[in-house]
Design a protein around this motif. Structure first.
Motif, PDB file in Angstrom:
ATOM      1  N   LYS A 264     -16.000  17.301  15.932  1.00  0.00           N
ATOM      2  CA  LYS A 264     -14.889  19.330  15.427  1.00  0.00           C
ATOM      3  C   LYS A 264     -13.925  18.687  15.529  1.00  0.00           C
ATOM      4  O   LYS A 264     -13.286  19.457  15.029  1.00  0.00           O
ATOM      5  N   ARG A 265     -13.272  17.650  16.484  1.00  0.00           N
ATOM      6  CA  ARG A 265     -11.605  17.993  16.088  1.00  0.00           C
ATOM      7  C   ARG A 265     -11.529  17.864  15.139  1.00  0.00           C
ATOM      8  O   ARG A 265     -10.027  17.756  14.911  1.00  0.00           O
ATOM      9  N   ILE A 266     -12.315  16.382  15.007  1.00  0.00           N
ATOM     10  CA  ILE A 266     -11.447  15.127  13.173  1.00  0.00           C
ATOM     11  C   ILE A 266     -11.397  16.654  12.140  1.00  0.00           C
ATOM     12  O   ILE A 266     -10.499  17.336  10.955  1.00  0.00           O
ATOM     13  N   ILE A 267     -13.116  17.001  11.893  1.00  0.00           N
ATOM     14  CA  ILE A 267     -12.963  18.496  11.170  1.00  0.00           C
ATOM     15  C   ILE A 267     -11.859  19.485  11.111  1.00  0.00           C
ATOM     16  O   ILE A 267     -11.330  19.832  10.211  1.00  0.00           O
ATOM     17  N   ARG A 268     -11.795  19.966  12.548  1.00  0.00           N
ATOM     18  CA  ARG A 268     -10.171  21.023  12.470  1.00  0.00           C
ATOM     19  C   ARG A 268      -9.439  20.403  12.131  1.00  0.00           C
ATOM     20  O   ARG A 268      -8.273  20.901  11.658  1.00  0.00           O
ATOM     21  N   GLU A 269      -8.522  19.082  12.554  1.00  0.00           N
ATOM     22  CA  GLU A 269      -7.605  18.460  12.679  1.00  0.00           C
ATOM     23  C   GLU A 269      -7.172  18.278  10.781  1.00  0.00           C
ATOM     24  O   GLU A 269      -5.847  18.338  10.065  1.00  0.00           O
ATOM     25  N   ARG A 270      -7.931  17.715  10.700  1.00  0.00           N
ATOM     26  CA  ARG A 270      -8.098  17.714   9.177  1.00  0.00           C
ATOM     27  C   ARG A 270      -8.235  18.349   7.605  1.00  0.00           C
ATOM     28  O   ARG A 270      -7.543  18.192   6.467  1.00  0.00           O
ATOM     29  N   GLY A 271      -9.073  19.890   8.367  1.00  0.00           N
ATOM     30  CA  GLY A 271      -8.550  20.802   7.374  1.00  0.00           C
ATOM     31  C   GLY A 271     -10.055  20.832   6.708  1.00  0.00           C
ATOM     32  O   GLY A 271     -10.812  21.450   5.465  1.00  0.00           O
TER      33      GLY A 271
END
Length: 440
Positions: A264-271
């Motif tokens: 979830k963090r990756i999805i949020r931070e990478r757009g």
């Protein structure tokens, strides 16, 4: 310049303030130029709305047009069995005719139920025929051939050489990206990590960046799928996609049900963008995506019906209701209210596709992708002091869609799709299926 006025409508703008305006919409060529009372009276055409509801067209962010022909042929299975036992063998038996009529059948259903834009994933071969059907229908679409150069129990006809898969994808992009006056865009479509080599995925990453197009894939739909990825690549889906540099703002992940906190963090931070497919997820017993949490964290989430054999309809009204109801069971009755869900189906979907400045709401300067709903019927009454968002999301049906306009052109009027010959499509679909089943 051609001008059209839609007069005397209840305009649910889906703009940032979710304004509802009683008045007119003026369209010049394919752009909205006036919203509200007192539109200039001179026009090539006037559509009298008579108090009907005008909405931005629905945006479905995960569709498989090539599978419409398989409706009812892969029921009551979980994802991996559904693919290996039914869908992959059926897709392997496709020819040009069957892909064409499968696409037309799906496009007729989509337009008839108010969808004006789709993100579509085709099969390995004959994708040009799907693009031809898309062009004829008048729908706005992002589409591409599916890419599969790896995996077990894949039919021979779907097994691709990496170089050929990449070459054919680029060839299709060069013909179709920007076609029909920009109404058609290409998207690279690696099926999912399980069916793609790392080389294919990294080449897709670079090609998509070079051509400025989307990458559309499946991820974390099923726990068995995740176990397969972990066993082979040594990490979970989204972590692996980030590891190879594919987790970028142009990546659209279909489903994303079983995500851990790091993903979830990756999805949020990478757009990265996410597509929620509630009907498909329920029917395949895949699970319930954590949509409220994703949206609260600022991740763009759209809605899609997926494919006819795992739904079995391509109806945004059904997807809106299911997306609300399934989350209420998990999180309580106040979550995913009608306004939130309708935004997912319109401007939210546009944001997933990077099109929020062009479509998804009724605002001046935007493209005229519009639908007109007639809510004068038993199932949506009483109308006195009613909440318009509730009426559309919780009560209206696809049968209430009276008119559809895409890119300024009326493609459905009086509940009849004007761009397709319905008897020809239905007859052609049956004939194409009969031939396909003989090849199977």
């Amino acid at each position: 310049m051609t001008t059209t006025i839609i007069r005397n409508a209840i305009i649910m703008t889906m703009n940032p303030a979710d304004e509802i305006i009683h008045g007119d919409v003026r369209i010049e060529d394919n752009r909205i130029t006036h919203i509200g009372p007192g539109a200039p009276s001179e026009a090539d055409r006037v559509i009298e709305a008579g108090g009907k509801v005008l909405l931005p067209g629905f945006v479905q962010t995960h569709i498989h047009l090539c599978q419409t022909l398989f409706r009812g042929r892969a029921d009551d299975l979980e994802l991996i069995d559904w693919l290996k036992q039914k869908i992959w063998p059926l897709e392997a038996a496709h020819d040009e005719e069957s892909v064409y009529y499968s696409a037309l059948l799906g496009l007729g259903e989509l337009i008839r139920s108010g969808t004006t834009t789709i993100l579509d994933m085709e099969t390995v071969h004959h994708t040009s025929m799907a693009f031809q059907a898309i062009e004829e229908s008048g729908i706005r679409a992002f589409s591409g051939k599916v890419m599969m150069d790896h995996g077990d129990e894949v039919p021979l006809a779907l097994q691709e050489d990496t170089d050929r898969s990449l070459r054919e994808s680029v060839d299709l992009l060069q013909v179709w990206d920007g076609a029909a006056g920009g109404r058609i865009r290409y998207a690279f479509c690696p099926r999912f990590v399980v069916s793609c080599t790392e080389r294919l995925l990294t080449e897709v990453r670079d090609l998509a960046e070079h051509y400025g197009v989307l990458v559309h894939t499946h991820a974390s739909e099923n726990r068995g799928e995740i176990a397969m990825v972990e066993a082979e690549r040594g990490m979970r889906n989204v972590i692996y996609l980030d590891h190879i540099g594919l987790a970028r703002p142009n990546l659209v992940l279909a489903h994303s049900i079983w995500l851990d906190d790091e993903e979830k963090r990756i999805i949020r931070e990478r757009g990265v963008k996410v597509t929620h497919c509630p009907g498909s997820n329920l029917k395949l017993a895949s699970g319930i995506a954590e949509v409220p949490e994703l949206m609260r964290s600022g991740i763009p989430v759209g809605l899609g019906a997926d494919g006819a054999p795992c739904n079995n309809n391509l109806d945004m009204f059904q997807e809106m209701r299911l997306s609300a109801y399934m989350q209420k069971v998990e999180h309580g009755p106040t979550v995913m209210n009608a306004r939130t869900v309708l935004r997912m189906a319109t401007i939210g979907g546009a944001e997933v596709l990077g099109m929020e400045r062009k479509i998804g709401s009724i605002e001046t300067g935007k493209l005229a992708d519009l639908i007109l709903l007639d809510l004068e019927d038993y199932h949506v009454y009483p109308s006195f002091d009613a909440d318009w968002f509730s009426r559309v999301v919780y009560a209206a049906t696809r049968g209430d869609v009276e008119m559809v306009m895409i890119d300024g052109h009326v493609v459905m009027e009086g509940r009849q799709v004007l761009t397709l010959d319905k008897p020809r499509v239905l007859d052609g679909a049956n004939r194409a299926l009969q031939k396909l089943l003989r090849r199977l």
